[in-house]
Design a protein around this motif. Structure first.
Motif, PDB file in Angstrom:
ATOM      1  N   ALA A 116       0.841  -1.317   0.109  1.00  0.00           N
ATOM      2  CA  ALA A 116      -0.010  -0.022  -0.184  1.00  0.00           C
ATOM      3  C   ALA A 116       1.094   1.184   0.061  1.00  0.00           C
ATOM      4  CB  ALA A 116      -0.971   0.003   1.335  1.00  0.00           C
ATOM      5  N   PRO A 117       0.587   2.232  -0.918  1.00  0.00           N
ATOM      6  CA  PRO A 117       1.483   3.486  -0.963  1.00  0.00           C
ATOM      7  C   PRO A 117       1.200   4.256   0.282  1.00  0.00           C
ATOM      8  CG  PRO A 117       0.055   3.549  -2.720  1.00  0.00           C
ATOM      9  CD  PRO A 117      -0.175   2.172  -2.080  1.00  0.00           C
ATOM     10  N   ASN A 118       2.121   5.268   0.637  1.00  0.00           N
ATOM     11  CA  ASN A 118       1.600   6.038   1.680  1.00  0.00           C
ATOM     12  C   ASN A 118       1.366   7.337   1.036  1.00  0.00           C
ATOM     13  OD1 ASN A 118       4.184   7.479   0.755  1.00  0.00           O
ATOM     14  ND2 ASN A 118       5.348   6.178   2.229  1.00  0.00           N
ATOM     15  N   SER A 147       0.628  18.349  -3.494  1.00  0.00           N
ATOM     16  CA  SER A 147       1.276  18.136  -1.989  1.00  0.00           C
ATOM     17  C   SER A 147       0.386  17.425  -1.255  1.00  0.00           C
ATOM     18  CB  SER A 147       1.346  19.665  -1.217  1.00  0.00           C
ATOM     19  OG  SER A 147       0.071  19.806  -1.203  1.00  0.00           O
ATOM     20  N   VAL A 148       0.969  16.820   0.141  1.00  0.00           N
ATOM     21  CA  VAL A 148       0.286  15.921   0.700  1.00  0.00           C
ATOM     22  C   VAL A 148      -0.877  16.627   1.621  1.00  0.00           C
ATOM     23  CG1 VAL A 148       0.544  14.806   3.340  1.00  0.00           C
ATOM     24  CG2 VAL A 148       2.070  14.351   1.240  1.00  0.00           C
ATOM     25  N   ASP A 149      -0.921  18.226   1.895  1.00  0.00           N
ATOM     26  CA  ASP A 149      -1.826  18.804   2.273  1.00  0.00           C
ATOM     27  C   ASP A 149      -3.016  18.995   1.300  1.00  0.00           C
ATOM     28  OD1 ASP A 149      -0.751  19.528   4.660  1.00  0.00           O
ATOM     29  OD2 ASP A 149       0.061  21.244   3.981  1.00  0.00           O
ATOM     30  N   GLU A 150      -2.680  18.992   0.120  1.00  0.00           N
ATOM     31  CA  GLU A 150      -3.627  19.118  -1.018  1.00  0.00           C
ATOM     32  C   GLU A 150      -4.413  17.593  -1.234  1.00  0.00           C
ATOM     33  OE1 GLU A 150      -2.088  22.262  -4.439  1.00  0.00           O
ATOM     34  OE2 GLU A 150      -0.812  20.372  -4.179  1.00  0.00           O
ATOM     35  N   LEU A 151      -3.603  16.634  -0.855  1.00  0.00           N
ATOM     36  CA  LEU A 151      -4.150  15.411  -0.972  1.00  0.00           C
ATOM     37  C   LEU A 151      -5.279  15.032   0.264  1.00  0.00           C
ATOM     38  CD1 LEU A 151      -4.482  12.198  -1.902  1.00  0.00           C
ATOM     39  CD2 LEU A 151      -2.445  11.893  -0.426  1.00  0.00           C
ATOM     40  N   LEU A 155      -4.727  -3.163   3.974  1.00  0.00           N
ATOM     41  CA  LEU A 155      -4.630  -1.699   4.244  1.00  0.00           C
ATOM     42  C   LEU A 155      -3.771  -1.496   5.257  1.00  0.00           C
ATOM     43  CD1 LEU A 155      -8.643  -1.251   4.534  1.00  0.00           C
ATOM     44  CD2 LEU A 155      -6.964  -0.254   2.745  1.00  0.00           C
ATOM     45  N   PRO A 156      -3.295  -0.208   5.166  1.00  0.00           N
ATOM     46  CA  PRO A 156      -2.410   0.488   6.390  1.00  0.00           C
ATOM     47  C   PRO A 156      -3.531   0.068   7.781  1.00  0.00           C
ATOM     48  CG  PRO A 156      -2.215   1.802   4.673  1.00  0.00           C
ATOM     49  CD  PRO A 156      -3.366   1.022   4.109  1.00  0.00           C
ATOM     50  N   GLU A 157      -2.791   0.025   8.898  1.00  0.00           N
ATOM     51  CA  GLU A 157      -3.387  -0.451   9.985  1.00  0.00           C
ATOM     52  C   GLU A 157      -4.426   0.656  10.462  1.00  0.00           C
ATOM     53  OE1 GLU A 157      -3.456  -3.458  11.985  1.00  0.00           O
ATOM     54  OE2 GLU A 157      -2.141  -4.005  10.228  1.00  0.00           O
ATOM     55  N   ARG A 158      -4.132   1.832  10.582  1.00  0.00           N
ATOM     56  CA  ARG A 158      -4.989   2.762  11.044  1.00  0.00           C
ATOM     57  C   ARG A 158      -6.433   2.691   9.983  1.00  0.00           C
ATOM     58  NH1 ARG A 158      -4.160   6.078  15.011  1.00  0.00           N
ATOM     59  NH2 ARG A 158      -4.861   8.218  15.138  1.00  0.00           N
ATOM     60  N   GLU A 159      -6.136   2.557   8.788  1.00  0.00           N
ATOM     61  CA  GLU A 159      -7.353   2.579   7.887  1.00  0.00           C
ATOM     62  C   GLU A 159      -8.014   1.242   7.916  1.00  0.00           C
ATOM     63  OE1 GLU A 159      -6.081   3.498   4.010  1.00  0.00           O
ATOM     64  OE2 GLU A 159      -4.525   4.951   4.613  1.00  0.00           O
ATOM     65  N   LYS A 160      -7.350   0.253   8.304  1.00  0.00           N
ATOM     66  CA  LYS A 160      -8.123  -1.023   8.658  1.00  0.00           C
ATOM     67  C   LYS A 160      -8.973  -1.046   9.717  1.00  0.00           C
ATOM     68  CE  LYS A 160      -5.373  -4.514   8.477  1.00  0.00           C
ATOM     69  NZ  LYS A 160      -4.193  -5.718   8.939  1.00  0.00           N
ATOM     70  N   HIS A 183     -11.253   7.137   6.114  1.00  0.00           N
ATOM     71  CA  HIS A 183     -12.188   6.274   5.491  1.00  0.00           C
ATOM     72  C   HIS A 183     -12.256   6.455   4.247  1.00  0.00           C
ATOM     73  CE1 HIS A 183     -16.388   5.717   3.893  1.00  0.00           C
ATOM     74  NE2 HIS A 183     -16.312   4.709   4.762  1.00  0.00           N
ATOM     75  N   THR A 184     -12.094   7.580   3.436  1.00  0.00           N
ATOM     76  CA  THR A 184     -12.233   7.718   2.419  1.00  0.00           C
ATOM     77  C   THR A 184     -10.943   7.196   1.619  1.00  0.00           C
ATOM     78  OG1 THR A 184     -13.457   9.824   2.565  1.00  0.00           O
ATOM     79  CG2 THR A 184     -12.216   9.594   0.450  1.00  0.00           C
ATOM     80  N   LYS A 185      -9.859   7.389   2.122  1.00  0.00           N
ATOM     81  CA  LYS A 185      -8.651   6.845   1.503  1.00  0.00           C
ATOM     82  C   LYS A 185      -8.746   5.224   1.617  1.00  0.00           C
ATOM     83  CE  LYS A 185      -5.129   8.000   3.920  1.00  0.00           C
ATOM     84  NZ  LYS A 185      -3.783   8.704   4.468  1.00  0.00           N
ATOM     85  N   ALA A 186      -9.308   4.763   2.749  1.00  0.00           N
ATOM     86  CA  ALA A 186      -9.264   3.321   2.564  1.00  0.00           C
ATOM     87  C   ALA A 186     -10.105   2.789   1.579  1.00  0.00           C
ATOM     88  CB  ALA A 186      -9.867   2.737   3.998  1.00  0.00           C
ATOM     89  N   VAL A 187     -11.326   3.555   1.391  1.00  0.00           N
ATOM     90  CA  VAL A 187     -12.386   2.843   0.303  1.00  0.00           C
ATOM     91  C   VAL A 187     -11.551   2.908  -1.201  1.00  0.00           C
ATOM     92  CG1 VAL A 187     -14.368   3.523  -0.785  1.00  0.00           C
ATOM     93  CG2 VAL A 187     -14.271   3.154   1.944  1.00  0.00           C
ATOM     94  N   LEU A 188     -10.720   4.179  -1.191  1.00  0.00           N
ATOM     95  CA  LEU A 188     -10.175   4.202  -2.496  1.00  0.00           C
ATOM     96  C   LEU A 188      -9.304   2.977  -2.765  1.00  0.00           C
ATOM     97  CD1 LEU A 188     -10.002   8.166  -2.810  1.00  0.00           C
ATOM     98  CD2 LEU A 188     -11.495   6.614  -4.134  1.00  0.00           C
ATOM     99  N   ARG A 189      -8.661   2.831  -1.707  1.00  0.00           N
ATOM    100  CA  ARG A 189      -7.675   1.817  -1.812  1.00  0.00           C
ATOM    101  C   ARG A 189      -8.233   0.528  -2.316  1.00  0.00           C
ATOM    102  NH1 ARG A 189      -2.574   3.265   0.261  1.00  0.00           N
ATOM    103  NH2 ARG A 189      -2.407   4.730   1.922  1.00  0.00           N
TER     104      ARG A 189
END
Length: 256
Positions: free
Chosen positions: A123-125, A136-140, A202-207, A238-244
Protein backbone atom coordinates in the motif's frame (compact mmCIF):
# COMPACT_ATOMS: atom_id res chain seq x y z
CA UNK A 1 -45.89 -8.61 15.07
CA UNK A 2 -45.00 -12.25 15.77
CA UNK A 3 -42.95 -14.16 13.19
CA UNK A 4 -45.85 -16.54 12.54
CA UNK A 5 -48.19 -13.63 11.85
CA UNK A 6 -45.70 -12.04 9.46
CA UNK A 7 -45.29 -15.33 7.60
CA UNK A 8 -49.06 -15.67 7.27
CA UNK A 9 -49.26 -12.09 6.05
CA UNK A 10 -46.66 -12.81 3.38
CA UNK A 11 -48.41 -15.95 2.21
CA UNK A 12 -51.78 -14.21 2.01
CA UNK A 13 -50.28 -11.22 0.16
CA UNK A 14 -48.55 -13.52 -2.32
CA UNK A 15 -51.82 -15.38 -2.89
CA UNK A 16 -54.10 -12.36 -3.26
CA UNK A 17 -51.88 -9.36 -4.04
CA UNK A 18 -54.22 -7.31 -1.88
CA UNK A 19 -53.07 -3.67 -1.55
CA UNK A 20 -54.16 -3.46 2.09
CA UNK A 21 -51.90 -6.42 2.91
CA UNK A 22 -49.04 -4.76 1.04
CA UNK A 23 -49.56 -1.61 3.10
CA UNK A 24 -49.39 -3.66 6.32
CA UNK A 25 -46.08 -5.14 5.16
CA UNK A 26 -44.78 -1.65 4.38
CA UNK A 27 -45.62 -0.50 7.92
CA UNK A 28 -44.04 -3.64 9.40
CA UNK A 29 -40.72 -3.12 7.60
CA UNK A 30 -40.63 0.71 7.54
CA UNK A 31 -37.94 0.80 10.29
CA UNK A 32 -35.53 -0.79 7.77
CA UNK A 33 -35.81 2.32 5.60
CA UNK A 34 -35.04 4.60 8.54
CA UNK A 35 -32.02 2.45 9.45
CA UNK A 36 -30.57 2.44 5.92
CA UNK A 37 -31.23 6.15 5.39
CA UNK A 38 -29.48 6.93 8.69
CA UNK A 39 -26.42 4.89 7.78
CA UNK A 40 -26.10 6.37 4.31
CA UNK A 41 -26.92 9.88 5.53
CA UNK A 42 -24.03 9.89 7.98
CA UNK A 43 -21.59 10.04 5.08
CA UNK A 44 -23.38 12.72 3.08
CA UNK A 45 -23.19 16.54 3.08
CA UNK A 46 -25.34 18.35 5.63
CA UNK A 47 -27.66 19.79 2.98
CA UNK A 48 -28.90 16.29 2.06
CA UNK A 49 -32.08 15.84 4.08
CA UNK A 50 -32.56 12.47 5.79
CA UNK A 51 -36.30 12.78 5.17
CA UNK A 52 -35.60 12.77 1.42
CA UNK A 53 -33.45 9.66 1.82
CA UNK A 54 -36.30 7.95 3.67
CA UNK A 55 -38.66 8.83 0.82
CA UNK A 56 -36.28 7.39 -1.76
CA UNK A 57 -35.74 4.28 0.37
CA UNK A 58 -39.46 3.73 0.78
CA UNK A 59 -39.72 3.21 -2.97
CA UNK A 60 -37.06 0.52 -2.66
CA UNK A 61 -38.97 -1.14 0.18
CA UNK A 62 -42.19 -1.19 -1.84
CA UNK A 63 -40.34 -2.70 -4.80
CA UNK A 64 -38.79 -5.32 -2.52
CA UNK A 65 -42.17 -6.28 -1.06
CA UNK A 66 -43.74 -6.62 -4.49
CA UNK A 67 -40.88 -8.75 -5.84
CA UNK A 68 -39.93 -10.85 -2.82
CA UNK A 69 -40.66 -14.57 -2.94
CA UNK A 70 -41.06 -16.02 0.60
CA UNK A 71 -40.26 -19.47 -0.81
CA UNK A 72 -36.68 -18.39 -1.54
CA UNK A 73 -34.09 -19.15 1.09
CA UNK A 74 -33.30 -15.48 1.69
CA UNK A 75 -34.45 -13.39 4.64
CA UNK A 76 -36.65 -10.52 3.52
CA UNK A 77 -34.61 -8.04 5.59
CA UNK A 78 -31.46 -8.99 3.65
CA UNK A 79 -33.22 -8.68 0.31
CA UNK A 80 -34.96 -5.43 1.22
CA UNK A 81 -31.89 -3.62 2.55
CA UNK A 82 -30.13 -4.17 -0.78
CA UNK A 83 -33.06 -2.68 -2.71
CA UNK A 84 -33.55 0.20 -0.25
CA UNK A 85 -29.89 1.18 -0.54
CA UNK A 86 -30.08 0.85 -4.31
CA UNK A 87 -33.14 3.09 -4.53
CA UNK A 88 -31.52 5.80 -2.39
CA UNK A 89 -28.22 5.69 -4.27
CA UNK A 90 -29.97 5.71 -7.66
CA UNK A 91 -31.92 8.83 -6.73
CA UNK A 92 -28.84 10.61 -5.38
CA UNK A 93 -26.93 9.81 -8.55
CA UNK A 94 -29.83 11.06 -10.67
CA UNK A 95 -29.62 14.38 -8.81
CA UNK A 96 -25.94 14.54 -9.84
CA UNK A 97 -24.96 16.71 -6.89
CA UNK A 98 -21.32 15.54 -6.74
CA UNK A 99 -19.11 18.11 -8.49
CA UNK A 100 -17.35 16.80 -11.59
CA UNK A 101 -13.99 17.98 -10.25
CA UNK A 102 -14.47 15.86 -7.12
CA UNK A 103 -15.38 12.77 -9.18
CA UNK A 104 -12.33 13.35 -11.34
CA UNK A 105 -9.97 13.72 -8.38
CA UNK A 106 -11.40 10.57 -6.73
CA UNK A 107 -10.71 8.58 -9.91
CA UNK A 108 -7.25 10.12 -10.12
CA UNK A 109 -6.38 9.08 -6.55
CA UNK A 110 -7.84 5.61 -7.08
CA UNK A 111 -5.81 5.16 -10.28
CA UNK A 112 -2.62 6.40 -8.60
CA UNK A 113 -3.10 3.97 -5.73
CA UNK A 114 -3.63 1.05 -8.12
CA UNK A 115 -0.54 1.88 -10.18
CA UNK A 116 1.66 2.42 -7.13
CA UNK A 117 0.49 -0.77 -5.46
CA UNK A 118 1.26 -2.75 -8.61
CA UNK A 119 4.72 -1.18 -8.78
CA UNK A 120 5.62 -1.29 -5.07
CA UNK A 121 3.87 -4.49 -4.04
CA UNK A 122 2.41 -2.75 -0.98
CA UNK A 123 0.00 0.00 0.00
CA UNK A 124 1.53 3.37 -0.98
CA UNK A 125 1.81 6.08 1.66
CA UNK A 126 0.45 9.61 1.41
CA UNK A 127 3.74 11.08 0.18
CA UNK A 128 3.90 8.55 -2.65
CA UNK A 129 0.26 9.06 -3.66
CA UNK A 130 0.61 12.84 -3.64
CA UNK A 131 3.84 12.71 -5.65
CA UNK A 132 2.27 10.39 -8.21
CA UNK A 133 -0.60 12.82 -8.76
CA UNK A 134 1.66 15.87 -8.63
CA UNK A 135 0.18 17.57 -5.58
CA UNK A 136 1.27 18.19 -1.99
CA UNK A 137 0.22 15.98 0.92
CA UNK A 138 -1.86 18.88 2.25
CA UNK A 139 -3.65 19.08 -1.09
CA UNK A 140 -4.22 15.32 -0.98
CA UNK A 141 -5.80 15.66 2.47
CA UNK A 142 -7.99 18.49 1.20
CA UNK A 143 -9.06 16.36 -1.75
CA UNK A 144 -9.93 13.45 0.53
CA UNK A 145 -12.06 15.81 2.62
CA UNK A 146 -13.87 17.04 -0.50
CA UNK A 147 -14.49 13.49 -1.65
CA UNK A 148 -15.75 12.40 1.76
CA UNK A 149 -18.17 15.34 1.93
CA UNK A 150 -19.48 14.65 -1.55
CA UNK A 151 -19.73 10.89 -1.76
CA UNK A 152 -21.91 8.13 -0.43
CA UNK A 153 -20.18 5.76 2.00
CA UNK A 154 -18.39 3.99 -0.80
CA UNK A 155 -18.59 0.38 0.31
CA UNK A 156 -22.35 0.82 -0.01
CA UNK A 157 -22.07 1.81 -3.65
CA UNK A 158 -23.30 -0.66 -6.23
CA UNK A 159 -20.86 -3.40 -7.16
CA UNK A 160 -22.86 -5.22 -9.80
CA UNK A 161 -26.28 -5.90 -11.19
CA UNK A 162 -27.49 -9.46 -10.98
CA UNK A 163 -29.23 -11.31 -13.77
CA UNK A 164 -32.62 -10.64 -12.17
CA UNK A 165 -32.08 -6.88 -12.28
CA UNK A 166 -31.42 -6.66 -8.54
CA UNK A 167 -28.84 -4.14 -7.43
CA UNK A 168 -26.17 -5.71 -5.26
CA UNK A 169 -24.01 -3.67 -2.93
CA UNK A 170 -20.51 -4.77 -2.12
CA UNK A 171 -21.12 -4.36 1.59
CA UNK A 172 -24.09 -6.73 1.49
CA UNK A 173 -22.01 -9.46 -0.09
CA UNK A 174 -19.51 -9.09 2.75
CA UNK A 175 -22.05 -9.22 5.54
CA UNK A 176 -24.54 -11.86 4.47
CA UNK A 177 -23.81 -14.96 2.45
CA UNK A 178 -27.52 -15.53 1.86
CA UNK A 179 -27.85 -12.32 -0.14
CA UNK A 180 -28.02 -11.99 -3.95
CA UNK A 181 -24.95 -13.07 -5.92
CA UNK A 182 -23.03 -10.60 -8.13
CA UNK A 183 -22.74 -13.27 -10.81
CA UNK A 184 -21.74 -10.82 -13.53
CA UNK A 185 -18.43 -10.08 -11.82
CA UNK A 186 -17.10 -12.76 -9.49
CA UNK A 187 -18.76 -15.58 -7.64
CA UNK A 188 -19.50 -14.76 -4.03
CA UNK A 189 -16.71 -16.84 -2.50
CA UNK A 190 -14.07 -15.19 -4.69
CA UNK A 191 -15.48 -11.75 -3.99
CA UNK A 192 -15.45 -12.25 -0.23
CA UNK A 193 -11.92 -13.65 -0.30
CA UNK A 194 -10.68 -10.84 -2.55
CA UNK A 195 -12.23 -8.18 -0.33
CA UNK A 196 -10.90 -9.80 2.85
CA UNK A 197 -7.42 -9.82 1.30
CA UNK A 198 -7.75 -6.18 0.22
CA UNK A 199 -8.83 -5.12 3.72
CA UNK A 200 -5.99 -7.11 5.29
CA UNK A 201 -3.51 -5.19 3.13
CA UNK A 202 -4.74 -1.78 4.24
CA UNK A 203 -2.48 0.30 6.51
CA UNK A 204 -3.34 -0.52 10.12
CA UNK A 205 -5.10 2.75 10.94
CA UNK A 206 -7.29 2.59 7.82
CA UNK A 207 -8.07 -1.06 8.46
CA UNK A 208 -9.22 -0.17 11.96
CA UNK A 209 -11.51 2.59 10.64
CA UNK A 210 -13.10 0.20 8.12
CA UNK A 211 -13.59 -2.46 10.79
CA UNK A 212 -15.13 -0.10 13.34
CA UNK A 213 -17.40 1.60 10.79
CA UNK A 214 -18.69 -1.37 8.78
CA UNK A 215 -18.50 -4.23 11.25
CA UNK A 216 -18.88 -2.59 14.67
CA UNK A 217 -21.20 0.09 13.20
CA UNK A 218 -19.60 2.99 15.04
CA UNK A 219 -20.12 6.45 13.59
CA UNK A 220 -17.18 8.44 12.27
CA UNK A 221 -17.45 10.70 15.32
CA UNK A 222 -17.31 7.71 17.68
CA UNK A 223 -14.29 6.29 15.84
CA UNK A 224 -12.57 9.66 16.21
CA UNK A 225 -13.16 9.51 19.96
CA UNK A 226 -11.70 5.99 20.11
CA UNK A 227 -8.58 6.96 18.15
CA UNK A 228 -8.23 10.41 19.69
CA UNK A 229 -8.48 12.38 16.44
CA UNK A 230 -11.10 14.61 14.85
CA UNK A 231 -14.11 13.31 12.96
CA UNK A 232 -12.82 15.05 9.81
CA UNK A 233 -9.55 13.11 10.06
CA UNK A 234 -11.44 9.84 10.41
CA UNK A 235 -13.49 10.83 7.38
CA UNK A 236 -10.26 11.30 5.41
CA UNK A 237 -8.94 7.91 6.55
CA UNK A 238 -12.23 6.24 5.64
CA UNK A 239 -12.23 7.81 2.18
CA UNK A 240 -8.62 6.84 1.55
CA UNK A 241 -9.26 3.26 2.69
CA UNK A 242 -12.26 2.94 0.42
CA UNK A 243 -10.33 4.31 -2.56
CA UNK A 244 -7.61 1.73 -1.87
CA UNK A 245 -10.21 -1.05 -1.76
CA UNK A 246 -11.90 0.16 -4.93
CA UNK A 247 -8.53 0.37 -6.69
CA UNK A 248 -7.74 -3.20 -5.67
CA UNK A 249 -11.17 -4.54 -6.62
CA UNK A 250 -11.22 -2.64 -9.91
CA UNK A 251 -8.01 -4.43 -10.83
CA UNK A 252 -9.65 -7.76 -10.07
CA UNK A 253 -12.74 -6.78 -12.05
CA UNK A 254 -10.63 -5.87 -15.05
CA UNK A 255 -9.06 -9.33 -15.13
CA UNK A 256 -12.24 -11.27 -14.29
Amino acid sequence: MAAEDIQSLWLEFRRSGDKALRDRLILTYAPLVKYVAGRLGSGLPAHVDEGDLVSYGLLGLISAIERYDPARDIKFETYAIVRIKGAIIDELRALDWVPRSVRSRAREIERAIAELEAKLGRAPNDDEIAAKIGISVDELDESLSDISRSSIAALDELWAVSGEGDQVSLLDTIEDTSGPRPADVLDETDLRETLADAIARLPEREKLVITLYYYEELTLREIGEVLGVTESRISQLHTKAVLRLKARLSGVRATA
